[in-house]
Design an enzyme around this catalytic site. Structure first.
Site, PDB file in Angstrom:
ATOM      1  N   ARG A  82       0.901  -1.191  -0.010  1.00 23.42           N
ATOM      2  CA  ARG A  82       0.000   0.041   0.164  1.00 23.42           C
ATOM      3  C   ARG A  82       0.858   1.282   0.043  1.00 23.42           C
ATOM      4  O   ARG A  82       1.738   1.445   0.990  1.00 23.42           O
ATOM      5  CB  ARG A  82      -0.869   0.083   1.278  1.00 23.42           C
ATOM      6  N   HIS A 128      -2.987  10.953   1.464  1.00 23.47           N
ATOM      7  CA  HIS A 128      -2.604  10.747   2.774  1.00 23.47           C
ATOM      8  C   HIS A 128      -1.909  11.821   3.278  1.00 23.47           C
ATOM      9  O   HIS A 128      -0.904  12.101   3.610  1.00 23.47           O
ATOM     10  CB  HIS A 128      -1.420   9.454   2.674  1.00 23.47           C
ATOM     11  N   GLU A 175      -7.134   8.385   7.024  1.00 25.09           N
ATOM     12  CA  GLU A 175      -7.476   8.835   8.150  1.00 25.09           C
ATOM     13  C   GLU A 175      -7.887  10.327   8.380  1.00 25.09           C
ATOM     14  O   GLU A 175      -7.239  11.066   8.751  1.00 25.09           O
ATOM     15  CB  GLU A 175      -6.008   8.693   9.190  1.00 25.09           C
ATOM     16  N   ASN A 315      -7.173   1.052  10.024  1.00 21.15           N
ATOM     17  CA  ASN A 315      -6.052   1.460  10.632  1.00 21.15           C
ATOM     18  C   ASN A 315      -6.380   1.295  12.214  1.00 21.15           C
ATOM     19  O   ASN A 315      -7.155   2.009  12.680  1.00 21.15           O
ATOM     20  CB  ASN A 315      -5.670   2.991  10.189  1.00 21.15           C
ATOM     21  N   TYR A 317      -3.906   0.683  15.849  1.00 21.13           N
ATOM     22  CA  TYR A 317      -2.806   0.617  16.662  1.00 21.13           C
ATOM     23  C   TYR A 317      -3.118  -0.182  18.290  1.00 21.13           C
ATOM     24  O   TYR A 317      -2.188  -0.794  18.761  1.00 21.13           O
ATOM     25  CB  TYR A 317      -2.196   1.810  16.609  1.00 21.13           C
ATOM     26  N   GLU A 390      -3.539  -0.605   8.066  1.00 22.34           N
ATOM     27  CA  GLU A 390      -2.379  -0.174   8.924  1.00 22.34           C
ATOM     28  C   GLU A 390      -2.511  -0.742  10.178  1.00 22.34           C
ATOM     29  O   GLU A 390      -3.563  -0.918  10.889  1.00 22.34           O
ATOM     30  CB  GLU A 390      -2.013   1.346   9.067  1.00 22.34           C
TER      31      GLU A 390
END
Length: 489
Positions: A82, A128, A175, A315, A317, A390
């Site tokens: 990506r 992005h 995002e 995405n 985390y 991500e």
């Protein structure tokens, strides 16, 4: 005797995995072959905005080293890559009436061709965060709906036309929460708007983030319409948007208001964008708290938005503990609040931490939250196809270690192992339709406001000695982790 049974874990046979990057973070070549400046080029030149005073002018120099990057991907066994396109490399001034830079288009076309020749599937992000600076100066960028939507539609059409025969997986925006909140509430990311006059002379944190998010959503819907009507019939493929969000655990699990606040936190961070994309409307909790500060969609925009995702780009985390505040739906709530009037914490009521520290203050690993969030989203949006676009971690103090120690990134490897296992459990146990995973990131790179002090890569980049790349332990172990799960459901 009752025995604990390990949860089932597996991924579909056609599951695809690889790595993710972003143009401004890795490319360098800031003025090469006609590229124009983005808002990040300008932001980095403002003293005090970047932790180490650096910029993406050179970064990993991937603009001149794509062959090395592809060799690196092959070495890891990656099946997908990506990357994002620098809008100002393709249209230096960004606008629909501005000249197109053919050298920029040629660069990305060749990158896609070279990836395909290496057996690697490209996933392409149109924007992005690196909006052309000229559009910001010309009309305020994201804040001007009519101009921004028209310019993004034109840019999208140019990219679809050039790369459509090669690229079958498209992401409109990465995002948008960060573009809106970090760029227009906190002011810690480009273009740095905030109500805090000690940080910026411009910005209104109570209104601008919601306008920015709204206009990005409308631009997304128009780009999707263009792709579906003009390019999908010829080329096939799919298109969606990538949204970031953390899992939320109640600070006091016995307090119903904390449990309710957890859902509200996810609604303010993820459903702010996902509800319009799936349902054509904002979450009721946001409408209730924000009132007239939250823009409204026209009937046409709502219809265009609803269903404008062929897949959910996820995405993810980390996780947090959430503690409610009283009276969240009342008018007294801080107008700068963006999370649903609640406390976002790293410890619960009993003093338990959500996860270990990393180099990133906001990131505490908590793998069970990955499975829980995937199920939460799947339940809300009717089991959509999911690509994890991500997932990864920094390591506390990594940049201060010797190269030998950096290459032994066991903390990162364990992060990936636990998170990929949680994802495989979400598929096998919870029925989530997850089809792909892109680890963040292929290599250490320019980590936005944190500069080069924070490393997220599975590859060490020696910035001081010719941008040489050295795979870390995690880079070479991911294939073995996926081999355990792919084809096991």
């Amino acid at each position: 005797m009752v025995r604990d049974v390990a949860p089932k874990a597996g991924l579909p046979a056609d599951f695809i995995w690889g790595f993710a990057t972003a143009a401004y973070q890795i490319e360098g070549g800031a003025t090469a072959d006609g590229r124009g400046p983005s808002i990040w080029d300008t932001f980095c030149k403002t003293p005090g905005k970047i932790a180490d005073g650096s910029s993406g002018d050179v970064a990993c120099d991937s603009y001149h080293r794509t062959a090395q990057d592809i060799e690196l991907l092959k070495k890891t066994g990656a099946q997908a890559y990506r990357f994002s396109i620098s809008w100002s490399r393709v249209i230096p001034k960004g606008g629909r009436n501005d000249p197109v830079n053919q050298a920029g288009i040629d660069f990305y076309v060749k990158l896609a061709d070279d990836l395909l020749a290496a057996g690697i599937t490209p996933f392409v992000t149109l924007l992005h965060w690196d909006l052309p600076d000229e559009l910001y100066k010309r009309y305020g960028g994201y804040l001007n709906k009519d101009e921004f939507v028209a310019d993004f539609a034109n840019y999208s059409r140019i990219i679809f036309n050039a790369m459509g025969p090669r690229v079958k997986h498209w992401i409109t925006f990465n995002e948008p929460f960060c573009s809106a909140i970090l760029g227009y509430n906190f002011g810690v990311m480009a273009p740095g708007h905030t109500s805090d006059r000690s940080k910026s002379a411009v910005g209104d944190s109570s209104t601008e983030p919601w306008i920015v998010g709204h206009n990005i959503l409308v631009a997304h819907a128009h780009a999707v319409q263009i792709y579906r009507e003009e390019f999908k019939p010829k080329f096939g493929g799919e298109i969606g948007i990538t949204l970031n969000g953390d899992w939320a655990e109640p600070w006091d699990p016995d307090d119903e208001q904390d449990r309710i606040a957890c859902d509200r936190k996810i609604e303010f961070s993820i459903c702010w964008f996902a509800d319009p994309v799936y349902f054509g409307r904002y979450p009721e909790s946001m409408v209730k708290q924000l009132g007239s500060r939250l823009p409204t969609f026209t009937d046409e925009e709502s219809k265009l938005l609803a269903g404008s995702n062929d897949f959910y780009g996820m995405n993810h985390y980390c996780a947090n503990y959430i503690r409610h505040r009283d009276g969240w739906e009342e008018a007294e709530v801080d107008p700068h609040d963006f999370s649903g009037n609640l406390d976002i914490l790293m410890e619960d009521k009993q003093g338990n931490i959500i996860g270990p520290e990393t180099q990133s203050l906001w990131l505490r690993p908590h793998a069970p939250g990955f499975r829980k969030l995937m199920k939460w989203l799947s339940d809300r949006y009717g089991r959509p196809k999911i690509y994890v676009t991500e997932n990864g971690t920094s390591i506390k103090g990594e940049n201060d270690l010797s190269m030998e120690d950096i290459l032994q990134d066991d903390f990162r490897l364990e992060y990936f192992r636990s998170y990929i296992t949680a994802m495989a459990e979400a598929v096998a146990e919870d029925g989530c339709d997850c089809r792909g995973y892109m680890a963040w990131s292929l290599m250490d790179n320019f980590e936005w406001a944190e500069g080069y002090e924070t490393r997220f890569g599975v590859t060490y980049v020696d910035y001081e000695n010719g941008q040489k790349r050295y795979p870390k332990k995690s880079a070479l172990e991911l294939k073995n982790i996926f081999d355990q799960y792919v084809g096991k459901v």
